[in-house]
Enzyme design. Structure first.
Site, mmCIF file in Angstrom:
data_model
loop_
_atom_site.group_PDB
_atom_site.id
_atom_site.type_symbol
_atom_site.label_atom_id
_atom_site.label_comp_id
_atom_site.label_asym_id
_atom_site.label_seq_id
_atom_site.Cartn_x
_atom_site.Cartn_y
_atom_site.Cartn_z
ATOM 1 N N CYS A 239 41.352 36.206 16.171
ATOM 2 C CA CYS A 239 42.322 37.299 16.007
ATOM 3 C C CYS A 239 43.422 36.945 15.003
ATOM 4 O O CYS A 239 44.128 37.822 14.521
ATOM 5 C CB CYS A 239 42.943 37.677 17.342
ATOM 6 S SG CYS A 239 41.722 38.139 18.574
ATOM 7 N N HIS B 158 49.808 41.337 16.420
ATOM 8 C CA HIS B 158 48.412 41.451 16.835
ATOM 9 C C HIS B 158 48.361 42.353 18.076
ATOM 10 O O HIS B 158 49.151 42.218 18.996
ATOM 11 C CB HIS B 158 47.850 40.059 17.138
ATOM 12 C CG HIS B 158 46.504 40.098 17.783
ATOM 13 N ND1 HIS B 158 45.490 40.911 17.315
ATOM 14 C CD2 HIS B 158 46.001 39.442 18.856
ATOM 15 C CE1 HIS B 158 44.428 40.745 18.083
ATOM 16 N NE2 HIS B 158 44.710 39.868 19.028
ATOM 17 N N ASN C 192 41.821 45.876 21.263
ATOM 18 C CA ASN C 192 41.980 44.674 20.455
ATOM 19 C C ASN C 192 40.817 44.584 19.472
ATOM 20 O O ASN C 192 39.673 44.428 19.878
ATOM 21 C CB ASN C 192 42.005 43.463 21.404
ATOM 22 C CG ASN C 192 42.196 42.142 20.685
ATOM 23 O OD1 ASN C 192 42.097 42.066 19.465
ATOM 24 N ND2 ASN C 192 42.462 41.104 21.454
HETATM 25 O O1 UT7 Z 1 43.340 38.495 21.004
HETATM 26 C C1 UT7 Z 1 43.292 37.514 21.986
HETATM 27 C C2 UT7 Z 1 42.373 37.949 23.058
HETATM 28 N N1 UT7 Z 1 42.825 38.212 24.326
HETATM 29 C C3 UT7 Z 1 44.032 38.553 24.844
HETATM 30 O O2 UT7 Z 1 45.012 38.631 24.180
HETATM 31 C C4 UT7 Z 1 44.093 38.814 26.298
HETATM 32 C C5 UT7 Z 1 45.325 38.256 26.948
HETATM 33 N N2 UT7 Z 1 45.335 38.524 28.347
HETATM 34 C C6 UT7 Z 1 45.561 39.737 28.874
HETATM 35 O O3 UT7 Z 1 45.786 40.677 28.151
HETATM 36 C C7 UT7 Z 1 45.593 39.888 30.376
HETATM 37 O O4 UT7 Z 1 45.598 38.601 30.961
HETATM 38 C C8 UT7 Z 1 44.416 40.726 30.942
HETATM 39 C C9 UT7 Z 1 44.594 42.166 30.528
HETATM 40 C C10 UT7 Z 1 43.107 40.194 30.398
HETATM 41 C C11 UT7 Z 1 44.410 40.641 32.449
HETATM 42 O O5 UT7 Z 1 45.646 41.056 32.975
HETATM 43 P P1 UT7 Z 1 46.339 40.219 34.119
HETATM 44 O O6 UT7 Z 1 47.550 40.958 34.505
HETATM 45 O O7 UT7 Z 1 46.513 38.820 33.597
HETATM 46 O O8 UT7 Z 1 45.301 40.320 35.293
HETATM 47 P P2 UT7 Z 1 44.507 39.135 36.012
HETATM 48 O O9 UT7 Z 1 43.573 38.461 35.071
HETATM 49 O O10 UT7 Z 1 45.507 38.318 36.722
HETATM 50 O O11 UT7 Z 1 43.634 39.978 37.037
HETATM 51 C C12 UT7 Z 1 44.220 40.698 38.057
HETATM 52 C C13 UT7 Z 1 43.139 41.390 38.861
HETATM 53 C C14 UT7 Z 1 41.974 40.490 39.266
HETATM 54 O O12 UT7 Z 1 41.639 40.846 40.578
HETATM 55 P P3 UT7 Z 1 42.089 39.941 41.839
HETATM 56 O O13 UT7 Z 1 41.456 38.607 41.569
HETATM 57 O O14 UT7 Z 1 43.582 39.911 41.769
HETATM 58 O O15 UT7 Z 1 41.526 40.680 42.991
HETATM 59 C C15 UT7 Z 1 40.868 40.917 38.350
HETATM 60 O O16 UT7 Z 1 39.586 40.750 38.926
HETATM 61 O O17 UT7 Z 1 42.572 42.460 38.107
HETATM 62 C C16 UT7 Z 1 41.139 42.385 38.168
HETATM 63 N N3 UT7 Z 1 40.580 42.945 36.960
HETATM 64 C C17 UT7 Z 1 40.283 44.248 36.829
HETATM 65 N N4 UT7 Z 1 40.388 45.300 37.650
HETATM 66 C C18 UT7 Z 1 39.992 46.505 37.193
HETATM 67 C C19 UT7 Z 1 40.281 42.306 35.816
HETATM 68 N N5 UT7 Z 1 39.786 43.166 34.915
HETATM 69 C C20 UT7 Z 1 39.768 44.395 35.511
HETATM 70 C C21 UT7 Z 1 39.362 45.666 35.109
HETATM 71 N N6 UT7 Z 1 39.516 46.689 35.982
HETATM 72 N N7 UT7 Z 1 38.876 45.892 33.889
#
Ligand code: UT7
Length: 330
Positions: A116, A256, A286
């Protein structure tokens, strides 16, 4: 060699595939919700390339738009750099395919990869060629088709990414205009948090590799999130420091486009109101290396950036990598 010249952007262009994939449609194919995606990321929809399209197809269209905007022809180009992690194939490079497509008969061409951060890296490479006088006109492209490397069975990553391409034309400019300073960084020790492990020399293509789904992107989202929030601010401050400038000097920020919460945290740290920050991830998700040049092109076309503005580009990505460019807009 002395840096006798400055490098500035004289044209921008982008291309987004027509097919729009909304959060509501993802609800039908995986265990997710529009509400979760909107509130956790800010994304509402993303663009998806047709099955038969490759990254060079998107890159070529963005390049043509940038050349038109810069009022130059392809034979004037000295170099083409394509930043991508989704090249058409391992070789030839996507840049060489673009070179053929646009008829840039006098240009060298290569791909480079910083995920990215790829576009900011490529811009900085291009800047060096111009500053030393080696080249006069360079086409720099960030282009990706992430829909083909996403695991559509992994809701943690599938909802986040999209396809698209952005391009700029970089030329010699008067001293102290154009790119004022640039900063790049990397940290391979934490690279495991964002990878595409299969298909290279470590895990070559075979049935087992595919059964293990190693040919799809893997991400530890919360680790990337923490890194991103820290590094976006740091990279912005570093490039300002290198230019002997302060936060008050920034007129516009092109970050980004990964997550609205990362963008808002960065804007807060840089004491910038959100009306000075470009956001389009709601529409495109993204798009990796295409994220910054697509946002830049849209900001220019919407006249959010004017001549004389100090525009800050900041990106982070797999590697891990990060980079920033401070540009006095021509
Ligand atoms: O360009 C570089 C590439 N990537 C990035 O920049 C990504 C950077 N990270 C992020 O943007 C965030 O960390 C995410 C959007 C990926 C995730 O958000 P988060 O607030 O960090 O959520 P989390 O990973 O802590 O997940 C929270 C919950 C989990 O469930 P439990 O374990 O709390 O029950 C996940 O399983 O959300 C769940 N979850 C979803 N639920 C519904 C993860 N993906 C999804 C989804 N729909 N698509």
């Amino acid at each position: 060699m002395n840096n006798q010249y400055s490098a500035g952007i004289i044209g921008t262009g982008s291309y987004l595939p027509e097919k729009i994939l909304k959060n509501e449609e993802l609800e039908k194919i995986m265990d997710t919700s529009d509400e979760w995606i909107r509130t956790r990321t800010g994304i509402i929809s993303r663009r998806i390339a047709d099955k038969e399209m490759a990254t060079s197809d998107l890159a070529t269209k963005a390049a043509i738009n940038a050349m038109k905007n810069a009022n130059i022809t392809a034979d004037e180009l000295d170099l083409i750099i394509v930043a991508t992690v989704t090249p058409d194939m391992a070789f030839p490079s996507t840049a060489c395919i673009v070179q053929k497509n646009i008829g840039a008969v006098n240009a060298a061409a290569f791909d480079m990869e910083a995920a990215c951060t790829g576009f900011v890296y490529a811009l900085t490479i291009g800047e060096q060629f111009i500053k030393t006088g080696f080249y006069k006109k360079i086409l720099i492209i960030g282009a990706e088709i992430f829909s083909k490397i996403i695991d559509w069975e992994d809701r943690n990553t599938a909802v986040l990414f999209g396809d698209g391409a952005g391009a700029v034309i970089l030329v010699r400019t008067e001293k102290n205009t154009g790119i004022i300073s640039s900063y790049l960084g990397s940290d391979g020790k934490d690279g495991h948090v964002l990878t595409l492990p299969g298909g290279g020399s470590r895990n070559p293509i075979n049935h087992k590799m595919i059964e293990d789904r190693l040919h799809y992107l893997k991400m530890d989202g919360s680790e990337v999130f923490k890194f991103a929030v820290r590094i976006m601010g740091n990279a912005a401050l570093k490039v300002l420091e290198k230019a002997d400038m302060t936060l008050e000097d920034i007129d516009f920020l092109i970050p980004h486009q990964a997550n609205i919460r990362i963008i808002e945290a960065s804007a807060k740290r840089l004491k910038l109101p959100m009306d000075k920050v470009y956001v389009n991830l709601n529409k495109y998700g993204n798009i990796s290396a295409a994220s910054v040049p697509v946002a830049l092109d849209e900001a220019v076309r919407e006249k959010r950036i004017k001549s004389g503005d100090n525009v800050l580009l900041v990106a982070f990505g797999a590697g891990l990598t990060w980079g920033s460019s401070l540009i006095k807009w021509i």
